[in-house]
Design an enzyme around this catalytic site. Sequence first.
Site, mmCIF file in Angstrom:
data_model
loop_
_atom_site.group_PDB
_atom_site.id
_atom_site.type_symbol
_atom_site.label_atom_id
_atom_site.label_comp_id
_atom_site.label_asym_id
_atom_site.label_seq_id
_atom_site.Cartn_x
_atom_site.Cartn_y
_atom_site.Cartn_z
ATOM 1 N N CYS A 1 0.829 -1.209 0.000
ATOM 2 C CA CYS A 1 0.000 0.000 0.000
ATOM 3 C C CYS A 1 0.863 1.260 0.000
ATOM 4 O O CYS A 1 0.480 2.290 -0.570
ATOM 5 C CB CYS A 1 -0.931 -0.009 1.213
ATOM 6 N N HIS B 1 -1.496 1.054 7.553
ATOM 7 C CA HIS B 1 -1.933 1.081 6.159
ATOM 8 C C HIS B 1 -1.753 2.486 5.608
ATOM 9 O O HIS B 1 -1.995 3.479 6.311
ATOM 10 C CB HIS B 1 -3.401 0.655 6.056
#
Length: 1046
Positions: free
Chosen positions: A48, A303
């Site tokens: 990510c 994330h």
Amino acid sequence: MFGSLFEEEGEGYSLAPSGGRVVKGEGEPPPPRGRVNLSGIKNQGGTCYLNSLLQTLLFTPEFREELFSLGPKELGCLEDKDKPEAKVRVIPLELQRLFARLLLVDQQSASTTDLTDSFGWNNSEESRQHDVQELNRILFSALEHSLVDTSGSAFIQRLYHGTTVNSILCKECGNISQRQEDFLDLTVCVRGVCGLEGALWDMFVEEEMFEGSNLYRCGQCDQLVTAAKSAKLRKLPPFLTVSLLRFNFDFARCERYKETGRYTFPLTINLRPFCEQTEDEDSEYSYELFSVIIHKGGCYGGHYHVYIKDMDHLGLWEPPEEDTKPKVQKKKEVRAYTEPEKDDPLSVLSSIIAQEESRSVLLDQLGQRLMDKIGSSWSKKYRKLHGPIGKFLQNHSDVFVLVNNGTWVALKANPPSPVTQPSSPGSHWFDLNDSTVTSIHERDVEKMYQGKESAYMLFYRKTLLRRPSGALRNPGYQVPPHLLEMAEEENRRLQQRREEFEASNNSVELRLHLAPRYRLENGALKPISIEQKEATNLTFDRCRTVGDLRMIIYQDLWEGDMALTVARSLPAGLHLYNTLTGETCILSGTDLFVWNGREVRRHSNQHNPPLYILLLDVLEPKRLSGSGLTKQSRGFAGRVTLGEVREALGEPQESLLCQEKRGGEGGGASGWRVFPPGDMQRTLKELALKDGDALLVLEPQTQDMCEELSVRDAGVRLMTSLSLCPGTAPKDTQLFLYFSVGTAPSSGLEGEIIVEGSGVMVCVVCTGDGWHLRRLDWCEDVGEALMDEEASLSELKMSHGDALVITEGRLPPKVHSTSCSLSTPFTLYRHTHTHMGGAMVELRTVGQVEISEEATLEELKTQVLTLPELQYVCVPTPAFLRVWQLEGQRLTRILRGQQHTLRKLKLSSGVEFCVQQLLREEDLGPKEVLLRVQMGVPGERGYYPPEDLVWDASRDPSPRSLRSALASTYGLSPDSLLLAKHQPHTHTWETFSNWSQQVSKRKKKKKAESLLGAPFHLKDGDIIGVKVTNAPLWFIVLVAFQPALL
């Protein structure tokens, strides 16, 4: 951190293929782009951070256009990368292809597999998350290395390179020493700073002084002098990348942590105050924010996703979902202000700071300046509506800047105004979160100031950078022709795959049963010939209508009127369900019966159709064994009556038919329902029977019941087993009980008795004085004793079939306890010898006590005195007894609180106690520690007689309090005593420090040292040594044990 990331092999810049990757076959095609018309990037497991950085570079138009300007002549072709003599720049080529797919290929998300292969990553590297700031630097370095000797070798430097200059000014001679540094991104501090402007102020405006013991050696003066160090921005890049240091290390705890406090950053910023040269116009120093990489989580994982401003209007922005929901309008608060200028704190504070020559004010002096201006303090005038002044300044970071760790407040260099708005009106923001792309508002960027989900990297571009009109809403702008052809070819393949997948997904396989091949027999459809093919297979598109299906069947298989009825093959024959209409959904694998809707081979069915067939499970009792049921499936036409079904099964008219009643969705009861005689004339369809329903057949039986209770009251239900026993049944007011002597009753050895339920328990069985009754617990073991012999059986909640055990032994005397529901046996010991400090002691068992857990400690002492071993012990009251709890033959604690229940004292069944007779009453408090002092005789190897000492630690549990108590008892000076605790397990002494206070690092308050807590945990039974500093003797302090023990 990245290992051998981005290392290309050999002179040809080609890369050997990375092993270990499994190539998946093509299955379902990727979905097309969503409503925003932007493509995301697939997450390979932990990429990510890579996806967020690649999207930022893609939406930096100048970066992607510089990359697209490099043709195959300079970069080579990927098809030649395995040739040793070819010079193939793999990384920029794969990056070009990825950008082209993101811009032009109609798919929801693109894959970075080919790009990460060019990096040299393996599967484990793709699932491991790294820092996006470090990736940004390494990626730029890899691109520069890969583009050596090409026209694009310096485009990274042109777009992102900037310089700073560090200066040291000698205060003696005025000499200035300077050193220039290059940067591709700026790293700014987050800890202790309110926002980006404050961090830049500390870096490029504030001066660091070398003075006092920290002097600077001037090269011109050749001596240590006072100097000032400062830094400035010398060259500004077109694109400014700012990394926020949100991850820090706590040296006190030796662990990493993430800064989640509020840290503001502007949408537009003017860097003139931080630059060395300030002669140019403001537009040369003005930047606008266009990308924010956000980290959600902690320092050990999380994330990444990115907020991006679409500069070229490539996406279709639409209001987020929360904007489309109806909102409840709140009533506007009416505020009557007569002096709007004074009542607006923003304008008042701005005018105060603007009047200063330095355009900054000490935060401590701002309150006094405010009172001088409006004649009132902030607390009286504004605090109720706007909160504290510091919070108000932080909330208006677009106007004020807190610098010098928040001690000074200054006006922002470029406060928001229509002139400084972004240069590309109409640009919108999007949230690109791996494969998902959604629209957001510009105000949503401000939500990333603080929290676990907050901004991590900021990307600014100069407002002077204008986009050409041809680039707006044109994703193919400046894309090379060969990449345009590649995107068009991939779109054609995707479209073909989607059409093929949709066709295969929408195709259903149908089996057509034609009426001429079947005959009607006993109300069921059966094939005429076993050898003849029963069904014709047909593939049909579910998106087409039933009319289209009729036309296909008319072409080759049917003539005349047609009815299509859903069928199902069952053992009884072909079962017909509903007839297809224009709105019927056709499922794959459906059987269809094709007929005229009126008759099958001249068997008319106009009024009462015989084709509705049910498959029922018929259950019957076994004829021979007499136990169990037999099950068989039988098919019946829906028009037949229930009486006809009974006749077809060969059952007499007296037989009963029962339908299974299943529990509903709410968890209702299941069972059987007997069909009344009136239902025998109703059809199966009228009775709402369905396929798979169970039908139970019972033969008629007669049975005489001569009991007083009805069958319902006796609990007799369908299929209940009954047995006959000799003897007279108990009456309604009587109970039937089992009993045994000594042990739990076993089969065939227990006795039986019928008694009145209102009778007294002692009258049930003649037990005598040396016996008592116990009931069985749920494990069929001998359980609790029945303490109240005067209670009736109904009060004891005895019921039919309960078992009683006659046990040897007398019940203990009744105590004043309000509950006898739970008895707890305790083992009592008599003390015969004591070692120092509660170590191993010699004990003699004197008996067991059984008492309710709701009894008090005083009642326990009273019952202890009833033991035969203690019948000669005479004490005036229970307060003259001391009860110790034992653990492993060690005295551990004294039970305190005469009126405390045993449950409150946290005593359970099987606990061992020791009792001690006292010469005076005792009622120790919860923090009173009983100590025994044994003083050594000075000059002799002997001891004085031991004495008891009660130390009250409720007010002050420190060593000083214990020292004062000992000094007061023996007439010594507290300062002359040294204390130590004996550790019986290691046979060592742990001294008490004379320092009676320690400082808590977190609260920064003085905290008294407690002997009841860590590390000493002083309690009953600990040994305390006492030493007088002017005598070489140690004295011993023990938990008090009297030699006259029970």
